[in-house]
Design a protein around this motif. Structure first.
Motif, PDB file in Angstrom:
ATOM      1  N   LEU A 133     -11.144 -12.783   1.432  1.00 47.83           N
ATOM      2  CA  LEU A 133     -10.226 -11.974   2.240  1.00 47.83           C
ATOM      3  C   LEU A 133      -9.481 -12.845   3.248  1.00 47.83           C
ATOM      4  O   LEU A 133      -8.303 -12.656   3.501  1.00 47.83           O
ATOM      5  N   LEU A 164       0.987   0.068  -4.478  1.00 49.56           N
ATOM      6  CA  LEU A 164      -0.122  -0.598  -5.157  1.00 49.56           C
ATOM      7  C   LEU A 164      -1.072   0.461  -5.715  1.00 49.56           C
ATOM      8  O   LEU A 164      -1.391   1.431  -5.035  1.00 49.56           O
ATOM      9  N   ARG A 165      -1.503   0.275  -6.949  1.00 56.45           N
ATOM     10  CA  ARG A 165      -2.395   1.281  -7.532  1.00 56.45           C
ATOM     11  C   ARG A 165      -3.850   0.840  -7.471  1.00 56.45           C
ATOM     12  O   ARG A 165      -4.756   1.616  -7.276  1.00 56.45           O
ATOM     13  N   LYS A 166      -4.070  -0.447  -7.739  1.00 56.40           N
ATOM     14  CA  LYS A 166      -5.454  -0.871  -7.768  1.00 56.40           C
ATOM     15  C   LYS A 166      -5.614  -2.295  -7.259  1.00 56.40           C
ATOM     16  O   LYS A 166      -4.869  -3.181  -7.626  1.00 56.40           O
ATOM     17  N   ASP A 167      -6.572  -2.477  -6.397  1.00 59.66           N
ATOM     18  CA  ASP A 167      -6.916  -3.802  -5.921  1.00 59.66           C
ATOM     19  C   ASP A 167      -8.389  -3.785  -5.507  1.00 59.66           C
ATOM     20  O   ASP A 167      -8.730  -3.735  -4.349  1.00 59.66           O
ATOM     21  N   VAL A 168      -9.246  -3.762  -6.479  1.00 56.37           N
ATOM     22  CA  VAL A 168     -10.690  -3.866  -6.225  1.00 56.37           C
ATOM     23  C   VAL A 168     -11.178  -4.894  -7.212  1.00 56.37           C
ATOM     24  O   VAL A 168     -10.842  -4.840  -8.367  1.00 56.37           O
ATOM     25  N   LEU A 169     -11.921  -5.826  -6.749  1.00 60.06           N
ATOM     26  CA  LEU A 169     -12.395  -6.827  -7.692  1.00 60.06           C
ATOM     27  C   LEU A 169     -13.820  -7.200  -7.395  1.00 60.06           C
ATOM     28  O   LEU A 169     -14.292  -7.088  -6.271  1.00 60.06           O
ATOM     29  N   ALA A 170     -14.493  -7.640  -8.412  1.00 67.72           N
ATOM     30  CA  ALA A 170     -15.705  -8.410  -8.253  1.00 67.72           C
ATOM     31  C   ALA A 170     -16.832  -7.705  -7.538  1.00 67.72           C
ATOM     32  O   ALA A 170     -16.683  -7.020  -6.548  1.00 67.72           O
ATOM     33  N   LYS A 171     -17.937  -7.955  -8.092  1.00 71.84           N
ATOM     34  CA  LYS A 171     -19.190  -7.511  -7.541  1.00 71.84           C
ATOM     35  C   LYS A 171     -19.423  -8.283  -6.252  1.00 71.84           C
ATOM     36  O   LYS A 171     -19.162  -9.464  -6.175  1.00 71.84           O
ATOM     37  N   CYS A 172     -19.888  -7.579  -5.249  1.00 74.50           N
ATOM     38  CA  CYS A 172     -20.273  -8.259  -4.028  1.00 74.50           C
ATOM     39  C   CYS A 172     -21.750  -8.546  -4.196  1.00 74.50           C
ATOM     40  O   CYS A 172     -22.611  -7.719  -3.932  1.00 74.50           O
ATOM     41  N   LEU A 203       0.822  -1.214   0.000  1.00 75.09           N
ATOM     42  CA  LEU A 203       0.000   0.000   0.000  1.00 75.09           C
ATOM     43  C   LEU A 203       0.854   1.262   0.000  1.00 75.09           C
ATOM     44  O   LEU A 203       0.370   2.349  -0.218  1.00 75.09           O
ATOM     45  N   LYS A 255     -17.160 -12.992  -0.157  1.00 77.97           N
ATOM     46  CA  LYS A 255     -16.130 -11.948  -0.159  1.00 77.97           C
ATOM     47  C   LYS A 255     -15.220 -12.112   1.068  1.00 77.97           C
ATOM     48  O   LYS A 255     -14.000 -12.013   0.978  1.00 77.97           O
TER      49      LYS A 255
END
Lengths: 603, 392
Positions: free
Chosen positions: A568, A548-556, A526, A564
């Motif tokens: 994690l 880190l630039r991006k770490d978002v994934l997937a629809k919850c 981070l 989810k």
């Protein structure tokens, strides 16, 4: 069998010149092994040997041979490894023989290792029979090969046998020549027992099995024997010969080659090179043994899964029962946990041990990059043996650092001289001599640090010369060198596992390479992570692992929060297995990738 | 038996689609209605599902001892818009038998363009029956991308369907997917622009995830997909610029049009879920219905419904609940409210969560007196921040 009808011989050949195939033909021709039972290359019993087509362990075999005149002979063949790492095994085989076949590939000519081994055979007064093999190949130039034997080795090759182990040509001639030329063993059956242990292996049921060559006297079942070096005594349980495989006989007389088993628990009690004699009627003097082998290359072995440490230890213990040249002692690494620092005869030996642990003992392990042992002299005159970078004291107290050097002989086609000289000089080699063995073949002699040699030198040499180079080396002792320890810092914290020793002129390049590699291996965090290489307190290289630039994934989806959360949690489990250096989590794989030898094959 | 009170929302899962999309890993079965036989079978299957749903609703009503006073309703799938009008009539009846709608603030339905265009009467029916919001699965307005996704509609159908929804006076929302094979920033911009101009008030933007069992997951590897960073960051910039505020990791809305039902999830409020594969949350109990129609029918028919839920559910302890709540809260613009969090979980848990968050770079957060929320940069690395909380 009468002593005058025994012939003990070995085969000297370069890797790949067809030694094992030739041995197979001899076994077949003498009926030792029926053709239908032939596995490809029967003497290479280790799985790895067959896989790679190389011989590592020496393996003796006894052949009963009836010649064209109906005379019966016992021929003992003691196979020898061809690779430079195993030169010590060659000397052992030679001591048990009276003759040697010198096998040379008809198209490739004489290679460095062949010369070295042939010299050893000459030194030990063995009768040498030149054989030019692979004459079936279209590229075969048997006259040239014969000329090389005369010019390079210095032996008369005018009556060299032309053979093809592949199609069977020359095999009968070889057998006849052995009988004719190799002298019968000398020795007195009535003298006190004197037998040389030329190898030993460990068997789960019988304990240590000693491979012996009887020089004088007779050894038989039930006899009480004494190992002269260790002064331990045992009653003999079993005496036998290799047919191949262990075949019991009543006794072994002078000149005979075979084995004994005496419920010996460890290899240390029956050391290779020791002399066996009769406890009640001992001989006066032990036979000249072998020089002790010394590990020259070291590396760390660690289990892939930390819990498997006991398995690794057991496997190493078992393996060392039949490979006494491996040494190991426990060590711990911050990054890899508990493991062993292991010593080897060379890089191939290291590879072989690693493969055997995996193949025969089912142990998955991580091997760290190999290194040599340095000698550090402090200002106070104290001498420290440094096995790893952390053994190096602070730069201010070092008076001198010494590292092992080798004399390296490279045999190459003349066209590659320039390239090879460049390669050796890049590795801190010092030119000694160059001579033309033939108009096309050159021998280059250099002195260079062993540490430069063990890092993929052989690979580089092979690729620069399209595989035509061969080499030989010998140790010439320790020499002072301007070596420094390069430390690696991750986010300002020293990371011991990544530090290394190198020549001061290479500190920047090596440091740059190490930092660059780590930059690729350490995942983005981070925050931005600086990676630095330093010598003492001076930072010589710095690179940053970008945040880190991006770490978002997937629809919850539809409130499926459990899914989810499980993802994690899985991520957290993964993180637990990472090694924390300060605030930075570094995955195990990064350590492995950093430490493992580049390029898996070093032979 | 499960005690229920304070149910804020109701979710109903419609497990039917016309065809499975290439990327979709959610539970639904494809109905074939091309032949008279197929049509009949489809009707039978839908009737069976409605029978089961009716039974499930009755069980919950009995458990609650009366109707549930819900604030939000969400009918998702699958494709709710492929149900016929008569099926919808039954579905609405089931909802009314379970719920008291006097406090209802929002009722959403998911739809896809192709079925909505064929089934125009639905919009009128929904309008007459308390539905306030329609969420359309547009995914992209680039026809090549739609083909890769295995969608049955094209861009013009999607825009036409959006138009119908908006003209029928619903709050329209559109789903978009980014990070598609061969997608570039231009095509992403084009999809976003057309959606913004269509008159929707809410946009959801998700990154494509390759699920190993889907057709897309078998064709492509993660390495084949473009880095999602640029698309996400561009969407954050463009949508904000056009007054669609990012109120959650994947959701953007004009002021006042945030999806209330979704907010319930992020606030860890109680949501009852009906239908196969539906997930609900009741006071620390996270349950999920069986993920196949057959086993869903079986537990209802054999009176094993609550046994099954209790056997399969997770009952979170206070600490896990607190971590989960923090993670969910941090998905939203509002973030964690210190006051509310302490009220629910106590000071100690708040402090330890706060400590972890404050050890991370400041630019990832917006912190004021009562709240800790992720900044736009923080939202971009949300996953990594939540993972830190798992260490608690």
């Amino acid at each position: 069998m009468k002593q005058e009808n025994i012939r003990n011989f070995c085969i000297i050949a370069h890797i790949d010149h067809g030694k094992s195939t030739l041995a197979d033909r001899l076994l077949e021709r003498t009926g030792t092994i029926a053709k239908r039972d032939m596995k490809a290359q029967i003497l290479d019993s280790l799985a790895l040997e067959r896989e790679r087509g190389i011989t590592i362990k020496l393996v003796p075999v006894r052949m009963d041979y009836k010649d064209s005149q109906g005379r019966e002979w016992v021929l003992n063949l003691i196979d020898t490894p061809g690779h430079v790492d195993f030169a010590y095994e060659v000397s052992r085989s030679l001591a048990a023989c009276e003759g040697a076949l010198l096998v040379v590939d008809a198209s490739q000519g004489v290679e460095a290792q062949t010369v070295a081994n042939a010299y050893q055979a000459i030194e030990q007064n063995l009768e040498i029979l030149p054989v030019i093999n692979k004459i079936d190949l279209p590229s075969a130039r048997p006259e040239n090969a014969a000329q090389e034997i005369q010019d390079v080795v210095g032996l008369d090759a005018s009556d060299a046998i032309l053979a093809s182990a592949k199609d069977g040509r020359g095999i009968d001639e070889i057998l006849e020549r052995i009988v004719e030329r190799v002298p019968a063993p000398k020795g007195d059956a009535n003298a006190p027992l004197q037998a040389l242990i030329f190898d030993s292996v460990y068997d789960n049921y019988r304990g240590v099995i000693c491979y012996v060559r009887v020089i004088n006297g007779v050894i038989k079942t039930g006899q009480n024997i004494l190992f002269m070096q260790t002064q331990s005594a045992y009653p003999v349980n079993e005496v036998g010969v290799f047919k191949p495989g262990f075949t019991p006989v009543d006794s072994l007389g002078p000149g005979e080659v075979g084995y004994i088993a005496a419920s010996i628990k460890t290899l240390a009690e029956a050391q290779v090179g020791d002399t066996i004699t009769d406890l009640n009627n001992p001989c006066e003097k032990a036979l000249a043994g072998y020089r002790k082998v010394k590990s020259v290359v070291f590396c760390g072995f660690y289990p892939v899964e930390r819990d498997n440490y006991p398995q690794l230890r057991d496997a190493l213990e078992k393996l060392s029962l039949n490979d006494s040249a491996v040494s190991f002692e426990p060590e711990t690494s911050e990054a890899l946990g508990f493991g062993f620092r292991c010593g080897f005869l060379g890089l191939l030996h290291m590879d072989v041990v690693r493969e055997r642990l995996r193949g025969e003992y089912d142990v998955e392990l991580v091997a760290t990059a190999p290194n040599v042992v340095y000698e550090v002299v402090t200002q106070g005159g104290e001498i420290i043996e440094a096995h790893r970078p952390s053994d190096f004291p602070d730069g201010s107290v070092i008076q001198e650092v010494r590292e092992p050097f080798i004399k390296l002989s490279v045999f190459i086609p003349a066209e590659y001289v320039g390239k090879v000289m460049q390669l050796v000089q890049d590795r801190r080699g010092t030119y000694k001599s160059m001579d033309y063995l033939t108009p096309e073949r050159v021998r280059l002699v250099y002195e260079m640090p062993l540490s430069e040699f063990i890092i993929d030198f052989h690979d580089k040499l092979k690729s620069q010369t399209r595989g035509y180079a061969s080499l030989d080396y010998e140790f010439i002792g320790l020499r002072a060198a301007e070596l420094v320890r390069v430390d690696i810092l991750v986010n300002g914290e020293a990371a011991d596992a990544f530090s290394f020793i190198c020549h001061k002129d290479q500190a920047y390049n090596r440091g740059h390479a190490a930092v660059g590699k780590l930059k690729e291996l350490i995942p983005s965090q981070l925050f931005e992570v600086p990676i630095q290489a330093s010598v003492g307190r001076r930072v010589i290289v710095r690179m940053n692992v970008k945040a880190l630039r991006k770490d978002v994934l997937a629809k919850c989806y539809g409130g499926d929060i459990t899914r989810k959360r499980k993802l994690l949690e899985k991520q957290k489990e993964g993180k637990k297995r990472m090694k924390q250096i300060g605030k930075v989590a570094i995955p195990q794989e990064a350590f492995l990738a950093f430490m493992q030898v580049d390029g898996e094959n070093n032979n | 038996m499960i005690k229920i009170k304070n149910i804020s929302g109701l979710y109903i899962h419609v497990p039917f689609c016309k065809a499975k999309c290439a990327y979709c890993d959610f539970y639904s079965i494809a109905l074939t209605s091309s032949s008279p036989d197929g049509l009949l079978n489809s009707q039978l299957e839908i009737d069976a599902w409605l029978d089961a749903l009716e039974l499930e609703a009755k069980l919950w009503r009995n458990a609650a001892g009366g109707k549930l006073k819900i604030k939000t309703l969400y009918i998702g799938g699958g494709t709710p818009s492929i149900l016929s009008l008569s099926a919808w009539q039954r579905l609405i009846k089931i909802i009314l038998s379970l719920c008291d709608l006097s406090n209802l603030r929002e009722a959403s339905v998911e739809a896809n363009p192709s079925s909505l265009i064929l089934n125009k009467d639905l919009l009128k029916f929904w309008r007459e029956n308390f539905i306030t919001r329609v969420s359309l699965g547009v995914q992209s307005l680039n026809n090549c991308e739609l083909k890769i996704l295995g969608r049955v509609h094209d861009a013009s159908m999607a825009l036409k369907a959006l138009n119908l929804i908006i003209n029928a006076n619903f709050n329209a929302s559109a789903d978009l997917i980014f990070g598609l094979p061969k997608q570039d920033l231009r095509s992403w911009h084009n999809s976003l622009k057309l959606i913004i101009n269509s008159g929707v008030r809410h946009i959801s933007a998700y990154q494509l995830t390759l699920e190993p069992h889907t057709p897309l997951g078998k064709i492509y590897k993660d390495a084949d997909l473009p880095d999602g960073y640029k698309f996400y960051r561009y969407a954050q910039w463009l949508l904000n610029h056009k007054n669609f505020a990012q109120y959650e990791i994947s959701n953007f809305a004009l002021k006042g049009y945030e999806c209330q039902h979704n907010i319930l999830y992020w606030r860890q409020e109680n949501v009852l879920a009906l239908g196969p594969a539906a997930s609900g949350y009741i006071d620390g109990l996270r349950y999920k219905n069986p993920e196949s129609l057959a086993s869903y029918y079986k537990i209802l028919r054999e009176n094993l419904y609550f046994n099954n839920i209790l056997a399969c559910a997770e009952n979170l302890d206070l600490k896990s609940r607190a971590i989960e709540c923090a993670v969910l809260n941090l998905r939203t613009r509002d973030g964690i409210s210190k006051r509310e969090f302490i009220l629910k979980f106590g000071e100690e848990l708040f402090k330890s969560i706060e400590k972890i968050l404050l050890s991370l770079p400041e630019n990832l957060f917006i912190i004021n007196k009562d709240r800790i929320a992720l900044s736009a940069a923080g939202m971009r690395v949300g996953n990594a921040i939540w993972a830190e909380l798992m260490d608690l």
